[in-house]
Scaffold this motif. Structure first.
Motif, PDB file in Angstrom:
ATOM      1  N   GLU A 172       0.827  -1.197   0.000  1.00  0.00           N
ATOM      2  CA  GLU A 172       0.000   0.000   0.000  1.00  0.00           C
ATOM      3  C   GLU A 172       0.865   1.252   0.000  1.00  0.00           C
ATOM      4  O   GLU A 172       2.062   1.209   0.289  1.00  0.00           O
ATOM      5  CB  GLU A 172      -0.927  -0.006   1.219  1.00  0.00           C
ATOM      6  CG  GLU A 172      -1.944  -1.145   1.204  1.00  0.00           C
ATOM      7  CD  GLU A 172      -2.903  -1.064   2.373  1.00  0.00           C
ATOM      8  OE1 GLU A 172      -2.456  -0.719   3.482  1.00  0.00           O
ATOM      9  OE2 GLU A 172      -4.103  -1.325   2.172  1.00  0.00           O
ATOM     10  N   GLY A 173       0.234   2.376  -0.330  1.00  0.00           N
ATOM     11  CA  GLY A 173       0.934   3.650  -0.287  1.00  0.00           C
ATOM     12  C   GLY A 173       1.951   3.830  -1.388  1.00  0.00           C
ATOM     13  O   GLY A 173       2.929   4.563  -1.236  1.00  0.00           O
ATOM     14  N   VAL A 174       1.741   3.154  -2.518  1.00  0.00           N
ATOM     15  CA  VAL A 174       2.671   3.233  -3.647  1.00  0.00           C
ATOM     16  C   VAL A 174       1.926   3.807  -4.851  1.00  0.00           C
ATOM     17  O   VAL A 174       0.812   3.382  -5.155  1.00  0.00           O
ATOM     18  CB  VAL A 174       3.245   1.844  -3.998  1.00  0.00           C
ATOM     19  CG1 VAL A 174       4.140   1.931  -5.228  1.00  0.00           C
ATOM     20  CG2 VAL A 174       4.002   1.268  -2.818  1.00  0.00           C
ATOM     21  N   THR A 175       2.522   4.748  -5.535  1.00  0.00           N
ATOM     22  CA  THR A 175       1.918   5.335  -6.729  1.00  0.00           C
ATOM     23  C   THR A 175       2.458   4.643  -7.973  1.00  0.00           C
ATOM     24  O   THR A 175       3.673   4.609  -8.193  1.00  0.00           O
ATOM     25  CB  THR A 175       2.229   6.839  -6.813  1.00  0.00           C
ATOM     26  OG1 THR A 175       1.665   7.499  -5.679  1.00  0.00           O
ATOM     27  CG2 THR A 175       1.644   7.441  -8.086  1.00  0.00           C
ATOM     28  N   GLN A 229       8.402   4.214  -6.069  1.00  0.00           N
ATOM     29  CA  GLN A 229       9.404   3.549  -5.237  1.00  0.00           C
ATOM     30  C   GLN A 229      10.234   2.551  -6.035  1.00  0.00           C
ATOM     31  O   GLN A 229      10.877   1.675  -5.471  1.00  0.00           O
ATOM     32  CB  GLN A 229       8.715   2.851  -4.056  1.00  0.00           C
ATOM     33  CG  GLN A 229       7.984   3.823  -3.129  1.00  0.00           C
ATOM     34  CD  GLN A 229       7.332   3.139  -1.950  1.00  0.00           C
ATOM     35  OE1 GLN A 229       7.764   2.056  -1.538  1.00  0.00           O
ATOM     36  NE2 GLN A 229       6.301   3.762  -1.399  1.00  0.00           N
ATOM     37  N   ASP A 288      -2.788  12.468  -5.424  1.00  0.00           N
ATOM     38  CA  ASP A 288      -2.144  12.480  -4.113  1.00  0.00           C
ATOM     39  C   ASP A 288      -2.896  11.666  -3.073  1.00  0.00           C
ATOM     40  O   ASP A 288      -2.470  11.573  -1.930  1.00  0.00           O
ATOM     41  CB  ASP A 288      -1.985  13.923  -3.614  1.00  0.00           C
ATOM     42  CG  ASP A 288      -3.321  14.654  -3.529  1.00  0.00           C
ATOM     43  OD1 ASP A 288      -4.294  14.188  -4.160  1.00  0.00           O
ATOM     44  OD2 ASP A 288      -3.382  15.687  -2.829  1.00  0.00           O
ATOM     45  N   ARG A 289      -4.040  11.059  -3.438  1.00  0.00           N
ATOM     46  CA  ARG A 289      -4.796  10.264  -2.472  1.00  0.00           C
ATOM     47  C   ARG A 289      -5.702   9.290  -3.222  1.00  0.00           C
ATOM     48  O   ARG A 289      -6.262   9.627  -4.264  1.00  0.00           O
ATOM     49  CB  ARG A 289      -5.618  11.159  -1.556  1.00  0.00           C
ATOM     50  CG  ARG A 289      -6.577  12.084  -2.287  1.00  0.00           C
ATOM     51  CD  ARG A 289      -7.064  13.202  -1.363  1.00  0.00           C
ATOM     52  NE  ARG A 289      -8.092  14.037  -1.968  1.00  0.00           N
ATOM     53  CZ  ARG A 289      -7.856  15.021  -2.820  1.00  0.00           C
ATOM     54  NH1 ARG A 289      -6.614  15.287  -3.195  1.00  0.00           N
ATOM     55  NH2 ARG A 289      -8.842  15.746  -3.307  1.00  0.00           N
TER      56      ARG A 289
END
Length: 644
Positions: free
Chosen positions: A3-6, A24, A112-113
């Motif tokens: 999670e939290g990966v674009t 990342q 961004d979200r």
């Protein structure tokens, strides 16, 4: 699961997805599945993939606690007022699918979200909420704790997008769920996993297959304009023959304005504006919807009779045309086709394309122009699918190319017993039966143009399809109309074409036949070249089915009562037991009754005649209507008229 990966882009090598680039670092993968919701469109665009969807603002409210509200109440759907109401932890949740929605993200989506709440818009929601208070009066007495507005993605036809993309191998999508994502997630995930592992869809998924989408549908303005209507259609009445109102006029044949002047009521399919029926003078060409005989019924009947008794003119420009050419074109097409298409130049062959299970992936015509060139003609709805199927089954190194030439040709169809009388004054070509028999094609002069004339029919009458280079189209039309009108030529629309083809029991791919139906079951084995050199895809499966025996057969039905109509999905009963459903239906104006087709299930080894030997009924609007079953068409079963 990370999670939290674009995800920034899909990585590709030689036409295949091989992973993704993220903020990342890169991630390698054998398969990539895009399940990115409203962001899927832009991710696809970056990789050259068409993922047509657009976000809309979706509103719901949560009330303050309601005293003594029972838990587990059923969800209330009030489709007339575009609302749903359900119990939510002692409160009421009220959501809306308003007829005119608010598109979101046309200028770009936030990145961004992953989840977001948009601004309240009481002006937009107030009319809907007022109706909700009328339906559930307590809503007007209690406070509102939460006004939620969040974006959801919608597709142009309100069906989600699933499967491998034709532009990029090993890239799958599961997106555009039109607000039914939670409801559909389990099944969608299951079939997608089976599709990836097995290399093919595990069942007939054409309704949601991304290959139904056409290249133009990635256009952002089109998606925005259609999304305004798409959200509300979820709760709109699903009238037979209902037409969309938004994003119209996308694809017009050269004849569009001429036909509008003749009273055409155009419908939209795949972006094409096609004449569905013609209004006589003094009648407005506008639909009045119902489940009975709609306002165009008698007008379409007149067009139908013109084709049966005189001559009718059809705009068939929306047909998809694929030019297949090269030294290996004949071998490639013959391996894909169940019929023998390695024929003499000037021959037009109807064929099915089968998968390795014997299921019908396509039905179309292959027209041999010369030794190395073939014109494959199929429906606009399967334009991408059929091109993709051909490409997937063309061996590496084969000297054959596929070019979509749909926009290069308009098509006029002239059909009926007087069609020779209409066309002969316009050409020096011999249109007689010996010189120009059924199932052949020739390049002929008409007006100042050279056109490809193909003697085939989907209407069950003598006639020709004229493939006209686009820039010559209006000249040909004007001379054809000037010559034909005095001898009774009449314009006819798609509704008439449907009623004509149902009388001849001509199958329609996607309704009567699809990738889980075989030619043996569908009554199309007459078109299978069982012993042609090199065989064809699906041959072994068909032979195995032929030896094992069938358990279902496609049958034609005529309602014994001339008043009811058939639209599709009506239950079929044999001797009181459910044995199938109607796959497609239409009123047969020559036969004088509603006609339909449907698969009748039976025990293995049941003799063919016994399958239709019982007493049949079709359930129409809750009433069982006696019906006559037949394997042969109810009109011209010997096919003499098309060979006249």
């Amino acid at each position: 699961i990370i999670e939290g990966v674009t995800v920034e882009r899909i990585r590709t090598v030689d036409g295949r997805a091989v992973g993704v680039d993220t903020d990342q670092g890169p991630v390698d993968a054998e398969y990539v599945v895009t399940c990115a919701g409203m962001w899927s469109h832009e991710l696809g665009r970056q990789a050259g993939v068409n993922v047509p969807l657009h976000a809309c603002e979706h509103f719901y409210l949560v009330t303050e606690p309601v005293p003594d509200l029972p838990a587990g109440l059923p969800t209330l759907r009030d489709t007339d007022n575009c609302i749903y109401v359900k119990e939510d932890a002692g409160r009421l949740l009220v959501g809306a699918f308003e007829p005119v929605a608010k598109p979101f993200g046309a200028e770009g989506l936030p990145t961004d979200r992953p989840f977001m709440q948009l601004d309240e818009d009481w002006d937009h929601l107030a009319p809907v909420y007022e109706k909700a208070c009328e339906r559930v009066p307590i809503l007007g007495e209690i406070g509102i704790r939460l006004f939620f507005n969040g974006p959801e993605s919608f597709t142009p036809d309100d069906r989600y997008l699933l499967g491998e993309t034709p532009e990029l191998r090993n890239h799958f999508v599961a997106t555009g769920f039109n607000s039914v994502g939670i409801q559909s997630a389990g099944g969608a995930g299951k079939v997608l996993a089976e599709w990836i592992v097995g290399g093919r869809p595990p069942m007939d998924l054409w309704d949601v297959d991304i290959r139904r989408m056409l290249p133009f549908q990635t256009n952002r303005r089109y998606l925005r304009d259609r999304s305004v209507e798409a959200l509300g259609l979820l709760y709109a009445m699903h009238w037979p023959f209902r037409q969309v109102d938004t994003a119209r006029g996308v694809r017009r044949s050269p004849f569009h304005d001429r036909l509008a002047d003749l009273g055409a009521c155009h419908g939209e399919s795949g972006g094409w504006e096609r004449p569905n029926w013609y209004a006589p003078k003094g009648v407005e060409p506008v639909y009045e919807y119902s489940y009975g005989r709609q306002n165009w019924f008698e007008h379409s009947a007149a067009e139908h009779r013109a084709c049966r008794e005189g001559a009718a003119l059809f705009d068939q420009t929306s047909l998809a045309k694929l030019l297949v050419q090269g030294p290996d074109a004949a071998a490639v097409l013959n391996h894909i086709s169940s019929a023998d298409v390695d024929v003499e130049p000037g021959t037009s062959v109807y064929t099915t394309w089968l998968n390795d299970r014997g299921g019908i992936e396509a039905d179309l015509t292959v027209n041999r122009l010369d030794d190395e060139r073939f014109l494959v003609v199929t429906a606009f709805s399967t334009q991408v699918r059929d091109s993709d199927w051909m490409a997937r089954n063309t061996p590496d190194g084969a000297r054959a190319t596929i070019t979509d030439v749909t926009s290069g040709y308009s098509v006029l169809g002239v059909f009926g017993p007087d069609s020779r009388r209409v066309l002969s004054p316009l050409t020096d070509a011999d249109l007689g039966n010996e010189a120009f028999p059924f199932g052949t094609l020739r390049e002929i002069d008409i007006s100042y143009a050279r056109v490809i004339a193909v003697r085939r029919t989907y209407m069950g009458e003598l006639g020709w399809e004229l493939y006209i280079p686009t820039e010559f189209s209006l000249g040909v039309f004007d001379e054809l109309w000037a010559t034909g009108q005095p001898v009774g030529l009449m314009p006819a629309g798609m509704h008439a074409m449907n009623s004509l083809r149902i009388e001849k029991a001509y199958r329609h791919w996607g309704d009567d036949i699809a990738d889980e139906d075989t030619p043996l079951e569908a009554g199309l084995s007459w078109g299978v070249a069982w012993d042609k050199p090199g065989g064809f895809i699906g041959r072994e499966a068909l032979i195995a089915q032929r030896e094992a025996g069938l358990t279902r057969r496609l049958v034609q039905f005529r309602l014994d009562d001339p008043e009811p109509l058939l639209y599709g999905n009506e239950p079929i009963l044999a001797d009181g037991s459910l044995v199938g459903r109607i796959t497609s239906g239409m009123y047969g104006h020559t036969v004088g009754a509603a006609l339909g087709m449907g698969y009748v299930t039976h025990e293995p080894g049941t003799p063919r005649d016994e399958v239709i030997g019982g007493s049949f009924e079709i359930t129409v609007n809750g009433e069982r209507i006696p019906a006559t079953a037949s394997y042969r068409p109810f009109y011209d079963p010997t096919g003499d008229r098309i060979r006249a």
